[in-house]
Scaffold this motif. Structure first.
Motif, PDB file in Angstrom:
ATOM      1  N   ALA A 160      10.967 -51.753   8.634  1.00  0.00           N
ATOM      2  CA  ALA A 160      11.124 -51.833   7.187  1.00  0.00           C
ATOM      3  C   ALA A 160      12.602 -51.850   6.824  1.00  0.00           C
ATOM      4  O   ALA A 160      13.363 -50.978   7.254  1.00  0.00           O
ATOM      5  CB  ALA A 160      10.429 -50.652   6.510  1.00  0.00           C
ATOM      6  N   LEU A 161      13.010 -52.847   6.039  1.00  0.00           N
ATOM      7  CA  LEU A 161      14.371 -52.916   5.513  1.00  0.00           C
ATOM      8  C   LEU A 161      14.371 -52.186   4.187  1.00  0.00           C
ATOM      9  O   LEU A 161      13.896 -52.702   3.172  1.00  0.00           O
ATOM     10  CB  LEU A 161      14.807 -54.381   5.351  1.00  0.00           C
ATOM     11  CG  LEU A 161      16.206 -54.627   4.790  1.00  0.00           C
ATOM     12  CD1 LEU A 161      17.281 -53.939   5.618  1.00  0.00           C
ATOM     13  CD2 LEU A 161      16.470 -56.127   4.680  1.00  0.00           C
ATOM     14  N   GLU A 162      14.881 -50.960   4.189  1.00  0.00           N
ATOM     15  CA  GLU A 162      14.747 -50.079   3.032  1.00  0.00           C
ATOM     16  C   GLU A 162      15.442 -50.631   1.791  1.00  0.00           C
ATOM     17  O   GLU A 162      14.985 -50.415   0.663  1.00  0.00           O
ATOM     18  CB  GLU A 162      15.301 -48.687   3.372  1.00  0.00           C
ATOM     19  CG  GLU A 162      14.673 -48.034   4.604  1.00  0.00           C
ATOM     20  CD  GLU A 162      13.196 -47.742   4.438  1.00  0.00           C
ATOM     21  OE1 GLU A 162      12.690 -47.809   3.303  1.00  0.00           O
ATOM     22  OE2 GLU A 162      12.535 -47.448   5.460  1.00  0.00           O
ATOM     23  N   GLU A 163      16.538 -51.353   1.979  1.00  0.00           N
ATOM     24  CA  GLU A 163      17.323 -51.815   0.832  1.00  0.00           C
ATOM     25  C   GLU A 163      16.634 -52.918   0.034  1.00  0.00           C
ATOM     26  O   GLU A 163      16.894 -53.081  -1.158  1.00  0.00           O
ATOM     27  CB  GLU A 163      18.704 -52.313   1.298  1.00  0.00           C
ATOM     28  CG  GLU A 163      19.665 -51.218   1.696  1.00  0.00           C
ATOM     29  CD  GLU A 163      19.350 -50.581   3.039  1.00  0.00           C
ATOM     30  OE1 GLU A 163      19.946 -49.521   3.344  1.00  0.00           O
ATOM     31  OE2 GLU A 163      18.510 -51.144   3.796  1.00  0.00           O
ATOM     32  N   SER A 164      15.753 -53.689   0.663  1.00  0.00           N
ATOM     33  CA  SER A 164      15.129 -54.802  -0.056  1.00  0.00           C
ATOM     34  C   SER A 164      13.617 -54.684  -0.188  1.00  0.00           C
ATOM     35  O   SER A 164      12.998 -55.450  -0.925  1.00  0.00           O
ATOM     36  CB  SER A 164      15.454 -56.127   0.646  1.00  0.00           C
ATOM     37  OG  SER A 164      14.694 -56.276   1.836  1.00  0.00           O
ATOM     38  N   GLY A 165      13.009 -53.763   0.542  1.00  0.00           N
ATOM     39  CA  GLY A 165      11.558 -53.643   0.508  1.00  0.00           C
ATOM     40  C   GLY A 165      10.841 -54.609   1.418  1.00  0.00           C
ATOM     41  O   GLY A 165       9.615 -54.739   1.351  1.00  0.00           O
ATOM     42  N   ALA A 166      11.580 -55.301   2.286  1.00  0.00           N
ATOM     43  CA  ALA A 166      10.960 -56.243   3.226  1.00  0.00           C
ATOM     44  C   ALA A 166      10.482 -55.506   4.475  1.00  0.00           C
ATOM     45  O   ALA A 166      11.033 -54.467   4.853  1.00  0.00           O
ATOM     46  CB  ALA A 166      11.948 -57.337   3.615  1.00  0.00           C
ATOM     47  N   LEU A 167       9.466 -56.068   5.111  1.00  0.00           N
ATOM     48  CA  LEU A 167       8.952 -55.529   6.361  1.00  0.00           C
ATOM     49  C   LEU A 167       8.924 -56.646   7.393  1.00  0.00           C
ATOM     50  O   LEU A 167       8.360 -57.719   7.143  1.00  0.00           O
ATOM     51  CB  LEU A 167       7.546 -54.961   6.177  1.00  0.00           C
ATOM     52  CG  LEU A 167       6.936 -54.246   7.390  1.00  0.00           C
ATOM     53  CD1 LEU A 167       7.627 -52.902   7.622  1.00  0.00           C
ATOM     54  CD2 LEU A 167       5.424 -54.057   7.206  1.00  0.00           C
ATOM     55  N   PHE A 168       9.546 -56.411   8.544  1.00  0.00           N
ATOM     56  CA  PHE A 168       9.513 -57.355   9.659  1.00  0.00           C
ATOM     57  C   PHE A 168       8.290 -57.026  10.495  1.00  0.00           C
ATOM     58  O   PHE A 168       8.229 -55.964  11.126  1.00  0.00           O
ATOM     59  CB  PHE A 168      10.810 -57.260  10.466  1.00  0.00           C
ATOM     60  CG  PHE A 168      12.031 -57.619   9.651  1.00  0.00           C
ATOM     61  CD1 PHE A 168      12.445 -58.937   9.542  1.00  0.00           C
ATOM     62  CD2 PHE A 168      12.737 -56.637   8.972  1.00  0.00           C
ATOM     63  CE1 PHE A 168      13.551 -59.274   8.777  1.00  0.00           C
ATOM     64  CE2 PHE A 168      13.844 -56.956   8.201  1.00  0.00           C
ATOM     65  CZ  PHE A 168      14.253 -58.284   8.095  1.00  0.00           C
ATOM     66  N   THR A 169       7.321 -57.933  10.494  1.00  0.00           N
ATOM     67  CA  THR A 169       5.993 -57.598  11.015  1.00  0.00           C
ATOM     68  C   THR A 169       5.717 -58.123  12.416  1.00  0.00           C
ATOM     69  O   THR A 169       4.601 -57.931  12.925  1.00  0.00           O
ATOM     70  CB  THR A 169       4.901 -58.130  10.060  1.00  0.00           C
ATOM     71  OG1 THR A 169       5.080 -59.548   9.886  1.00  0.00           O
ATOM     72  CG2 THR A 169       4.972 -57.433   8.715  1.00  0.00           C
ATOM     73  N   GLY A 170       6.686 -58.769  13.070  1.00  0.00           N
ATOM     74  CA  GLY A 170       6.444 -59.244  14.425  1.00  0.00           C
ATOM     75  C   GLY A 170       5.214 -60.113  14.500  1.00  0.00           C
ATOM     76  O   GLY A 170       5.087 -61.098  13.762  1.00  0.00           O
ATOM     77  N   ASP A 171       4.264 -59.747  15.364  1.00  0.00           N
ATOM     78  CA  ASP A 171       3.006 -60.479  15.482  1.00  0.00           C
ATOM     79  C   ASP A 171       1.837 -59.740  14.843  1.00  0.00           C
ATOM     80  O   ASP A 171       0.697 -60.216  14.904  1.00  0.00           O
ATOM     81  CB  ASP A 171       2.663 -60.730  16.960  1.00  0.00           C
ATOM     82  CG  ASP A 171       3.439 -61.894  17.555  1.00  0.00           C
ATOM     83  OD1 ASP A 171       4.231 -62.521  16.822  1.00  0.00           O
ATOM     84  OD2 ASP A 171       3.262 -62.159  18.757  1.00  0.00           O
ATOM     85  N   HIS A 172       2.088 -58.574  14.250  1.00  0.00           N
ATOM     86  CA  HIS A 172       0.988 -57.812  13.659  1.00  0.00           C
ATOM     87  C   HIS A 172       0.395 -58.562  12.470  1.00  0.00           C
ATOM     88  O   HIS A 172      -0.825 -58.693  12.338  1.00  0.00           O
ATOM     89  CB  HIS A 172       1.476 -56.420  13.239  1.00  0.00           C
ATOM     90  CG  HIS A 172       0.404 -55.565  12.629  1.00  0.00           C
ATOM     91  ND1 HIS A 172      -0.764 -55.269  13.294  1.00  0.00           N
ATOM     92  CD2 HIS A 172       0.318 -54.969  11.411  1.00  0.00           C
ATOM     93  CE1 HIS A 172      -1.526 -54.511  12.512  1.00  0.00           C
ATOM     94  NE2 HIS A 172      -0.897 -54.331  11.372  1.00  0.00           N
TER      95      HIS A 172
END
Length: 292
Positions: A160-172
């Motif tokens: 989770a990138l706290e500053e923007s609210g984005a989540l890097f989800t890989g292959d999930h």
């Protein structure tokens, strides 16, 4: 069936997907990776440091593209969501070239690795630091926090990138297809629990390792949960008609499937059956499954 868009693809280019995030596409397209694995470089482009998420396959041109995207910034961490060979093998050579530590998921090498439909696990992966749920990395103007999401693999993390609210989800959760859950390491029960975990979060967008950014994440996850429940109900209905081996489900469940994806479909059905077996709904006699 999802089709791969026509070329040209932006392979090797550093694309700005939000102010703190650059995306670099690796040269490894396939029926399982879409146009290729997407590596993310996180940090202010004008700042002193950054992190690299999912460095991808060990391809010299891709590693050079990552270093070019860092643009002279210090790479504070090379962060891997999981250790399939389209995600983590570039970590070691990138670390050697830059001095950056490898941080993220735990190492995993299966002792039994029979015929597979997904990318095999990376036996070279050796992290300097393993993150658990809630731990993270911090740089100048950016913070990445690990969110444990086992299921696709037992060691899968999102970031989770706290500053923007984005989540890097890989292959999930991916921007082009549902994730493949392949036993013995992949676990459908864990995968469903991890989807429910994401439903309880308030991430504003997902950046996955394959496919476009996901701007309505909870809507997509809700649909994915519904899709898996439909597959489960389909399996129970078909078993109610007659006991059958795994291959006997595919013609009814995956009409018009690309023949290259049949092994993946069979493993996905197997993952559902194993989960149903754990819950006491089905049993197996050799290679034949039947309802209890």
């Amino acid at each position: 069936m999802v089709t791969i868009p026509p070329q040209p693809w932006p392979t090797g280019l550093a694309e700005a997907v939000e102010p703190l995030v650059l995306r670099v596409l690796a040269p490894n397209p396939s029926p399982y990776t879409f146009t290729g694995t997407q590596t993310y470089v996180v940090g202010d482009p004008r700042g002193p440091d950054c992190a690299v998420i999912d460095p991808g396959p060990n391809e010299p041109e891709h590693i050079a593209a990552i270093i070019a995207a860092a643009a002279g910034r210090t790479i504070l961490a090379i962060m891997c969501t999981h250790t399939h060979r389209d995600h983590s093998p570039a970590a070691a050579p990138l670390a050697e070239l830059t001095g950056a530590p490898i941080v993220g998921c735990a190492p995993l090498v299966l002792q039994v690795d029979g015929p597979r439909s997904d990318e095999a696990f990376d036996p070279t992966y050796a992290p300097d630091r393993v993150l658990v749920d809630g731990e993270g990395m911090r740089g100048t103007g950016w913070t990445l926090t690990a969110v444990a999401t086992p299921g696709h693999t037992s060691n899968h993390l999102c970031f989770a990138l706290e500053e923007s609210g984005a989540l890097f989800t890989g292959d999930h959760v991916m921007g082009w297809s549902t994730s493949v859950v392949i036993p013995p390491d992949g676990d459908m029960g864990d995968y469903m629990a991890s989807l429910e975990k994401l439903m309880a979060r308030d991430d504003v967008r997902y950046h996955s390792a394959h496919g476009a950014a996901i701007e309505k994440p909870r809507q997509l996850v809700r649909g994915m949960i519904g899709h898996r429940r439909q597959r489960e109900a389909q399996i129970l209905r078909l078993l109610g008609e007659t006991a059958r081996p795994v291959s006997g489900f595919i013609p009814d469940m995956y009409k018009g499937l690309d023949p290259r994806l049949i092994p993946a479909a069979e493993m996905s059905v197997t993952a559902h059956l194993i989960d149903l077996e754990k819950r006491g709904a089905v049993r197996r006699d050799g290679e034949v499954w039947r309802v209890v």
